[in-house]
Design a protein around this motif. Structure first.
Motif, PDB file in Angstrom:
ATOM      1  N   LEU A 218      -1.491   5.846 -12.132  1.00 20.44           N
ATOM      2  CA  LEU A 218      -1.872   4.473 -11.828  1.00 20.44           C
ATOM      3  C   LEU A 218      -3.325   4.246 -12.221  1.00 20.44           C
ATOM      4  CD1 LEU A 218      -0.262   3.985  -8.303  1.00 20.44           C
ATOM      5  CD2 LEU A 218       0.555   3.106 -10.474  1.00 20.44           C
ATOM      6  N   LYS A 219      -3.557   3.200 -12.992  1.00 16.81           N
ATOM      7  CA  LYS A 219      -4.911   2.917 -13.460  1.00 16.81           C
ATOM      8  C   LYS A 219      -5.672   1.995 -12.513  1.00 16.81           C
ATOM      9  CE  LYS A 219      -3.724   3.546 -18.317  1.00 16.81           C
ATOM     10  NZ  LYS A 219      -2.518   4.292 -18.056  1.00 16.81           N
ATOM     11  N   GLN A 220      -4.948   1.164 -11.811  1.00 11.91           N
ATOM     12  CA  GLN A 220      -5.534   0.212 -10.866  1.00 11.91           C
ATOM     13  C   GLN A 220      -4.832   0.364  -9.523  1.00 11.91           C
ATOM     14  OE1 GLN A 220      -8.034  -2.019 -11.559  1.00 11.91           O
ATOM     15  NE2 GLN A 220      -8.192  -1.168 -13.612  1.00 11.91           N
ATOM     16  N   PRO A 221      -5.484  -0.028  -8.440  1.00 11.40           N
ATOM     17  CA  PRO A 221      -4.826   0.048  -7.129  1.00 11.40           C
ATOM     18  C   PRO A 221      -3.624  -0.892  -7.046  1.00 11.40           C
ATOM     19  CG  PRO A 221      -7.154  -0.513  -6.892  1.00 11.40           C
ATOM     20  CD  PRO A 221      -6.842  -0.492  -8.352  1.00 11.40           C
ATOM     21  N   VAL A 222      -2.637  -0.498  -6.290  1.00 16.25           N
ATOM     22  CA  VAL A 222      -1.479  -1.334  -5.993  1.00 16.25           C
ATOM     23  C   VAL A 222      -1.555  -1.652  -4.503  1.00 16.25           C
ATOM     24  CG1 VAL A 222       1.026  -1.442  -5.897  1.00 16.25           C
ATOM     25  CG2 VAL A 222      -0.092  -0.275  -7.798  1.00 16.25           C
ATOM     26  N   GLU A 223      -1.528  -2.931  -4.187  1.00 16.84           N
ATOM     27  CA  GLU A 223      -1.622  -3.350  -2.789  1.00 16.84           C
ATOM     28  C   GLU A 223      -0.243  -3.796  -2.299  1.00 16.84           C
ATOM     29  OE1 GLU A 223      -4.428  -6.163   0.005  1.00 16.84           O
ATOM     30  OE2 GLU A 223      -4.302  -6.582  -2.125  1.00 16.84           O
ATOM     31  N   ILE A 224       0.174  -3.237  -1.190  1.00 22.38           N
ATOM     32  CA  ILE A 224       1.464  -3.584  -0.596  1.00 22.38           C
ATOM     33  C   ILE A 224       1.204  -4.114   0.802  1.00 22.38           C
ATOM     34  CG2 ILE A 224       3.702  -2.734   0.139  1.00 22.38           C
ATOM     35  CD1 ILE A 224       3.332  -0.497  -1.996  1.00 22.38           C
ATOM     36  N   LEU A 225       1.525  -5.365   1.001  1.00 26.76           N
ATOM     37  CA  LEU A 225       1.344  -6.013   2.301  1.00 26.76           C
ATOM     38  C   LEU A 225       2.704  -6.435   2.828  1.00 26.76           C
ATOM     39  CD1 LEU A 225      -1.648  -8.353   1.382  1.00 26.76           C
ATOM     40  CD2 LEU A 225      -1.741  -6.127   2.499  1.00 26.76           C
ATOM     41  N   ARG A 226       2.878  -6.345   4.127  1.00 26.83           N
ATOM     42  CA  ARG A 226       4.120  -6.805   4.758  1.00 26.83           C
ATOM     43  C   ARG A 226       3.785  -7.996   5.647  1.00 26.83           C
ATOM     44  NH1 ARG A 226       8.659  -3.479   4.388  1.00 26.83           N
ATOM     45  NH2 ARG A 226       8.219  -1.501   3.364  1.00 26.83           N
ATOM     46  N   ASP A 227       4.610  -9.027   5.539  1.00 24.43           N
ATOM     47  CA  ASP A 227       4.379 -10.208   6.373  1.00 24.43           C
ATOM     48  C   ASP A 227       4.960  -9.980   7.772  1.00 24.43           C
ATOM     49  OD1 ASP A 227       7.124 -10.603   6.141  1.00 24.43           O
ATOM     50  OD2 ASP A 227       6.938 -12.214   4.666  1.00 24.43           O
ATOM     51  N   ALA A 228       4.947 -11.001   8.601  1.00 17.45           N
ATOM     52  CA  ALA A 228       5.390 -10.880   9.989  1.00 17.45           C
ATOM     53  C   ALA A 228       6.854 -10.464  10.099  1.00 17.45           C
ATOM     54  CB  ALA A 228       5.169 -12.204  10.720  1.00 17.45           C
ATOM     55  N   ARG A 229       7.642 -10.750   9.084  1.00 19.20           N
ATOM     56  CA  ARG A 229       9.068 -10.382   9.093  1.00 19.20           C
ATOM     57  C   ARG A 229       9.321  -9.012   8.462  1.00 19.20           C
ATOM     58  NH1 ARG A 229      11.046 -15.991   6.686  1.00 19.20           N
ATOM     59  NH2 ARG A 229      10.254 -17.313   8.343  1.00 19.20           N
ATOM     60  N   GLY A 230       8.262  -8.354   8.004  1.00 16.53           N
ATOM     61  CA  GLY A 230       8.421  -7.047   7.370  1.00 16.53           C
ATOM     62  C   GLY A 230       8.756  -7.116   5.888  1.00 16.53           C
ATOM     63  N   ILE A 231       8.677  -8.303   5.309  1.00 18.92           N
ATOM     64  CA  ILE A 231       8.976  -8.468   3.892  1.00 18.92           C
ATOM     65  C   ILE A 231       7.779  -7.951   3.089  1.00 18.92           C
ATOM     66  CG2 ILE A 231       9.529 -10.118   2.065  1.00 18.92           C
ATOM     67  CD1 ILE A 231      11.597 -10.656   4.070  1.00 18.92           C
TER      68      ILE A 231
END
Length: 70
Positions: A16-29
């Motif tokens: 991976l050359k750049q960071p990958v951001e993973i966010l979950r909303d209030a429903r876990g999506i």
């Protein structure tokens, strides 16, 4: 020969050359943010594996007849 060509998780993360951001909303999506499309696909695969782990463990126990252990 297959084992020789397999990459470890650390090898794949190192690509991976750049960071990958993973966010979950209030429903876990999950929402995956990345600069490159290939890195976004990697993040999506990671989220998919993370979400499916419980299901895979359950199915394995079910196939082995060990669901009463839970």
């Amino acid at each position: 020969e297959y084992e020789k060509d397999r990459k470890t998780a650390e090898d794949r993360l190192a690509t991976l050359k750049q960071p990958v951001e993973i966010l979950r909303d209030a429903r876990g999506i999950p929402h995956v943010f990345a600069k490159q499309e290939s890195e976004a696909w990697f993040g999506l695969g990671f989220v998919h594996a993370e979400d499916r782990l419980a299901q895979m463990l359950w199915l394995r126990r079910r196939a082995q007849g060990r669901t009463a252990e839970l």
